[in-house]
Scaffold this active site. Structure first.
Site, PDB file in Angstrom:
ATOM      1  N   LYS A 262       0.866  -1.178   0.000  1.00 38.98           N
ATOM      2  CA  LYS A 262       0.000   0.000   0.000  1.00 38.98           C
ATOM      3  C   LYS A 262       0.902   1.227   0.000  1.00 38.98           C
ATOM      4  CE  LYS A 262      -3.822   2.284   2.323  1.00 38.98           C
ATOM      5  NZ  LYS A 262      -3.239   3.622   2.140  1.00 38.98           N
ATOM      6  N   GLU A 398       3.095   1.211   5.312  1.00 44.09           N
ATOM      7  CA  GLU A 398       1.740   1.446   5.795  1.00 44.09           C
ATOM      8  C   GLU A 398       0.877   0.188   5.844  1.00 44.09           C
ATOM      9  OE1 GLU A 398      -2.047   4.426   4.940  1.00 44.09           O
ATOM     10  OE2 GLU A 398      -0.269   4.503   3.660  1.00 44.09           O
ATOM     11  N   ASP A 700     -28.094  25.513 -34.095  1.00 45.69           N
ATOM     12  CA  ASP A 700     -28.371  24.078 -34.068  1.00 45.69           C
ATOM     13  C   ASP A 700     -28.185  23.510 -35.475  1.00 45.69           C
ATOM     14  OD1 ASP A 700     -29.184  21.565 -33.463  1.00 45.69           O
ATOM     15  OD2 ASP A 700     -31.281  22.066 -33.059  1.00 45.69           O
ATOM     16  N   GLY A 734     -22.262  21.092 -25.469  1.00 46.66           N
ATOM     17  CA  GLY A 734     -22.137  19.700 -25.069  1.00 46.66           C
ATOM     18  C   GLY A 734     -22.838  18.771 -26.046  1.00 46.66           C
ATOM     19  N   GLY A 735     -23.483  19.362 -27.051  1.00 46.37           N
ATOM     20  CA  GLY A 735     -24.125  18.586 -28.103  1.00 46.37           C
ATOM     21  C   GLY A 735     -23.395  18.830 -29.412  1.00 46.37           C
ATOM     22  N   GLY A 737     -24.022  22.046 -31.141  1.00 45.59           N
ATOM     23  CA  GLY A 737     -24.112  23.446 -31.489  1.00 45.59           C
ATOM     24  C   GLY A 737     -23.381  24.391 -30.565  1.00 45.59           C
ATOM     25  N   ASP A 788     -31.936  29.113 -33.621  1.00 49.20           N
ATOM     26  CA  ASP A 788     -33.071  28.913 -32.722  1.00 49.20           C
ATOM     27  C   ASP A 788     -33.241  30.151 -31.841  1.00 49.20           C
ATOM     28  OD1 ASP A 788     -35.005  28.088 -31.009  1.00 49.20           O
ATOM     29  OD2 ASP A 788     -34.021  26.240 -30.384  1.00 49.20           O
TER      30      ASP A 788
END
Length: 865
Positions: A262, A398, A700, A734-735, A737, A788
């Site tokens: 460890k 440890e 878009d 995040g898409g 566009g 849009d």
């Protein structure tokens, strides 16, 4: 575009570019928002350290004869030399003998710098003060020009460390403890002898730093040295939350277990691909800049891509200790990565393969590095767990991690990995300290606790383990965290006397003998601060009987018990919000769990809330994760936590409904507890519901439209709005566009805002019908971008900045700058690890958005009517 500049005339005059591979002196454009600084250790006629600061397209340079010192009383002579091109900052290797500056050059430190004043004016006045953010040189520094003597030709300055938490009386430690390259890990002798065959030995002026250090080598006589054939680079894997071990009281018995040491350090999940490597903490923070030598070594591995799990340590005389690692991070001393698992290789997910198979592949991969002390394979012993533990404990380490040999890799805490400790050690939250009556001692002991059910529970005091430097560092950290009242749920009366209370956000690693009957630690010794742990996540870690754990074997038996589900591991708390099923994976391919997502929103809240707080919100809820059924919810319902607030809103039908809104970080975390993966917000606050505070144009694209076209459209829309007096900021969704957002003072009402947005979108579509459309009709959108404008209607919503998306991989809607947008390859390229890394680095493209004060005036409204 690069261009010659008179500031580099002297640099060019001194060099014969038919003989040296150094780059010709040309001014270069800045590569980012930060200005680079670097130090090159240079064994020329006399050993010195070349200190360089990026300014106005060149590297302003000084030769520091004895090297930098951490002691403010040391004033190191720094002789001003000719300006160097920015490309020179990538150099590590050998300048041929007989040439100007001939000798060995090591890239000793690199990072970025912040001037306190205008550097040009400061250089003319003869005093330049600045902060350094390097691997080794940190904090405040100054360059002060000495008064020139009569007839003196050279320009003499002094390099001085300012008094701050980085300063130290042991000034020489900075250069004495750092004798290797910050990039390649090589000594001056190894660089001079050309050791490290995979790294460049002399200059290649047409390659970047990473390429120069990896490209193979050209010998001084000009003959190319043979280098190994490398696989083409693959895509950099995304971060995956690491597998964690469960603390038990006994070593599992039998050959079904692999037993490893460890390690006493920081957990790192390392991603390799695209010719580079990134090092992430267990929580997804990008700490590559803290471990540049490790990252550079990993980038040398002979593979297209890989995702490696391991632990970084620093070695001391007593072996690997956490305190040694703390010192190494502060001073830039050498660190080492012990790699113990291979999660992905060359684009293939290995997590479902047995551990023994993953480790075999890992060992073979690491052997492609050759001999190196920077990256080590974590060896294991099959079976004989009791003997392994005894040997480890005798060596003063440890403990061990016992891993089920045939188990898959699973993110989160599991029963197929078990940890058995030689001594008791865990993390505690610092909630205050006791005052000391001894002169020169900042405090007598720390007062610590753990979070249970959202409350900080008192666990005792820690009064040993502090060096003078450690105590000074802690006192400096405490200065800005003082509070009037105790943060603990309750505390013994005797502890209330002579105590100072602190904001409970610092995590201490503590070694101790045992717990008392009251649950307080005995003989606690401070080991260091844990920068990789969130205070709210620190709970009391109690060991369990080994036979209870899934995967353990009874003596003499080779069979294992069935694993329990992750839900059986209990709940967790974030900001006092209970998170059920914390280990449920929400985003396939990323390994992001419910608890990971809750902690993400706790961290990102400071960036997200200025735009999303107190706006009516609609939630995309996916209780079983993004791959399962999701639904859209805008009205509050029974059973929601109080942290998700309600506001009554009269709808167009005349009916009044309770809408949800988020006020603080707890609200974001509470929404995650309810299965939320997306936050969509109105364009107005609840207290000014009829007057929007922003405009959103959502570009878009049809699937056939590439992202380069979308970016160009966003710039065109930006310029159109700027032409009528409106400033904008971009956000990748995040898409597919881009949102072009117009911040507004809440002045115009919905009808005016909507009418303006519609008119502008339609004008674009009418002028360029081949590329734009302003109607939702899918048939008309083929090959075009839909502007849009409907996001600007009362009751309409748009994705909130920094919200995750309920899509594969969990991309994040990310604010960017206009220059940054030009360099992006997609709108879904940011994920939780990248966002956390941006926060860690201080990257905030919308930092100045609050300074934008504008509204839709009659003149603007009429301009598109």
């Amino acid at each position: 575009m690069a261009a010659r500049n008179e500031t580099l005339t002297e640099y060019n005059r001194r060099r014969d570019f038919t003989r040296t591979k150094e780059p010709k002196g040309t001014v270069a454009r800045r590569s980012g928002n930060r200005m680079r600084f670097l130090v090159q250790k240079h064994a020329a006629t006399r050993l010195h350290y070349d200190f360089r600061l990026e300014w106005e397209g060149v590297l302003k340079s000084w030769a520091v004869t004895r090297g930098p010192s951490l002691n403010p009383e040391d004033k190191r002579l720094a002789v001003r030399t000719e300006d160097h091109p920015l490309a020179y900052g990538d150099f590590e290797g050998t300048i041929p003998k007989g040439e100007y500056g001939g000798g060995t050059v090591m890239l000793w430190d690199t990072g970025w710098w912040e001037p306190e004043d205008d550097p040009s004016k400061a250089l003319r006045k003869g005093k330049l003060s600045f902060k350094l953010h390097g691997s080794r040189m940190k904090g405040g520094w100054a360059l002060v020009r000495m008064r020139p003597r009569e007839g003196e030709k050279r320009e003499n300055w002094l390099l001085v460390k300012e008094t701050d938490e980085i300063a130290s009386k042991d000034g020489e430690s900075l250069i004495n403890e750092n004798i290797t390259s910050v990039v390649t890990g090589r000594t001056m002798e190894e660089i001079a002898e050309g050791r490290g065959e995979k790294r460049s030995r002399v200059w290649h002026s047409n390659k970047s730093t990473a390429a120069n250090l990896r490209a193979g080598a050209v010998a001084e006589d000009g003959n190319a040295r043979k280098r190994p054939t490398r696989k083409p680079s693959g895509k950099l894997p995304t971060f995956r939350a690491p597998q964690l071990a469960t603390l038990v009281t006994q070593v599992p018995v039998g050959d079904a277990w692999l037993n490893e040491a460890k390690f006493d350090g920081y957990r790192l999940v390392c991603a390799l691909g695209g010719g580079t490597a990134r090092c992430y903490t267990r929580n997804g923070l990008d700490w590559t800049e803290k471990f540049p030598v490790i990252a550079a070594a990993l980038a040398e591995l002979d593979c297209r891509s890989a995702l490696i799990d391991g632990e970084v340590v620093a070695l001391s005389e007593g072996g690997s200790t956490f305190s040694a690692l703390q010192k190494a991070l502060a001073t830039g001393a050498s660190t080492r990565l012990y790699a113990f698992d291979l999660i992905e290789l060359d684009g293939k997910d290995l997590s479902r393969k047995p551990l023994v198979e993953r480790k075999e592949k890992l060992e073979a991969l690491l052997q492609t590095l050759g001999t190196t002390s920077t990256i080590q394979f974590s060896e294991h012993v099959r079976g004989n767990g009791e003997h392994v533990l005894a040997a480890i404990c005798k060596a003063g380490q440890e403990g061990i991690i016992a891993k089920e040999a045939n188990a898959p890799y699973r993110s989160g805490r599991t029963r197929s990995w078990l940890k058995v400790k030689c001594t008791k050690r865990q993390e505690f939250v610092i909630g205050g300290y006791s005052l000391s009556d001894k002169k020169g001692r900042a405090f007598a002991s720390l007062i610590v606790g753990t979070f249970e059910g959202g409350k900080l529970i008192y666990r005792g005091g820690v009064g040993t383990g502090f060096s003078k430097k450690t105590m000074e560092d802690l006192a400096a950290a405490f200065a800005s965290r003082k509070r009037e009242t105790s943060p603990f749920d309750s505390i013994p009366r005797e502890r209330m006397r002579h105590s100072v209370w602190l904001k409970p956000d610092l995590v201490a690693e503590v070694d101790f003998a045992e717990f008392t009957a009251e649950g307080h630690i005995r003989h606690g010794s401070f080991e260091g601060l844990r920068e990789d742990k969130e205070a709210k996540a620190v709970k009391l870690e109690t060991s369990k009987p080994a036979e209870v754990e899934s995967g353990t074997t009874t003596k003499g038996k080779s069979t294992t018990k069935a694993r329990r589900t992750s839900a059986a591991q209990g709940d967790a708390d974030v900001l006092g919000i209970r998170i059920s099923h914390p280990d449920r994976v929400l985003f396939k391919g990323q390994g992001i769990t419910k608890i990971d997502l809750a902690r993400y929103y706790a961290i990102v809240a400071d960036r997200m809330l200025p735009f999303a707080a107190d706006h009516p919100v609609s939630l995309v809820r996916c209780p079983q994760g993004g791959e399962r059924q999701c639904f859209f919810q805008k009205h509050a319902s029974d059973g929601f936590p109080d942290a998700i607030r309600e506001v009554p809103i009269t709808e167009s039908s005349g009916d009044t409904e309770d809408y949800m809104y988020i006020h603080d970080a707890k609200g974001l975390v509470a929404a995650v507890q309810m299965g939320t993966l997306e936050f969509h917000i109105w364009g107005a606050r609840t207290d000014r519901l009829e007057k929007p505070d922003r405009l959103v144009f959502d570009l878009d694209p049809d699937p056939s439209v590439d992202f380069a076209t979308v970016k160009a459209a966003a710039v065109e829309l930006r310029d159109e709005l700027a032409g009528i007096g409106l400033k904008t900021v971009p956000m990748v969704t995040g898409g597919k566009g881009v949102h072009v957002i117009v911040p507004l003072r809440p002045h115009a009402e919905w009808d005016e805002v909507k009418g303006f947005a519609k008119a502008l979108a339609q004008s674009f579509a009418e002028r360029d019908p081949d590329h734009f459309v302003a109607t939702m009709s899918k048939a008309k959108r083929k090959g075009r971008i839909f502007i849009d404008w409907l996001r600007n209607d009362r009751g309409a919503t748009a994705i909130a900045p920094y919200s995750t998306r309920a899509r594969a991989g969990g991309p994040v809607a990310t604010p960017v700058g206009w220059e940054e947008l030009e360099s992006l390859d997609a709108a879904n390229g940011f994920h939780i690890p990248e966002i956390l890394a941006r926060i860690e680095a201080g990257t905030d493209p919308w930092r100045d958005i609050g300074k934008i004060s504008q509204s839709l005036t009659k003149k603007i409204l009429n301009s598109v009517a």
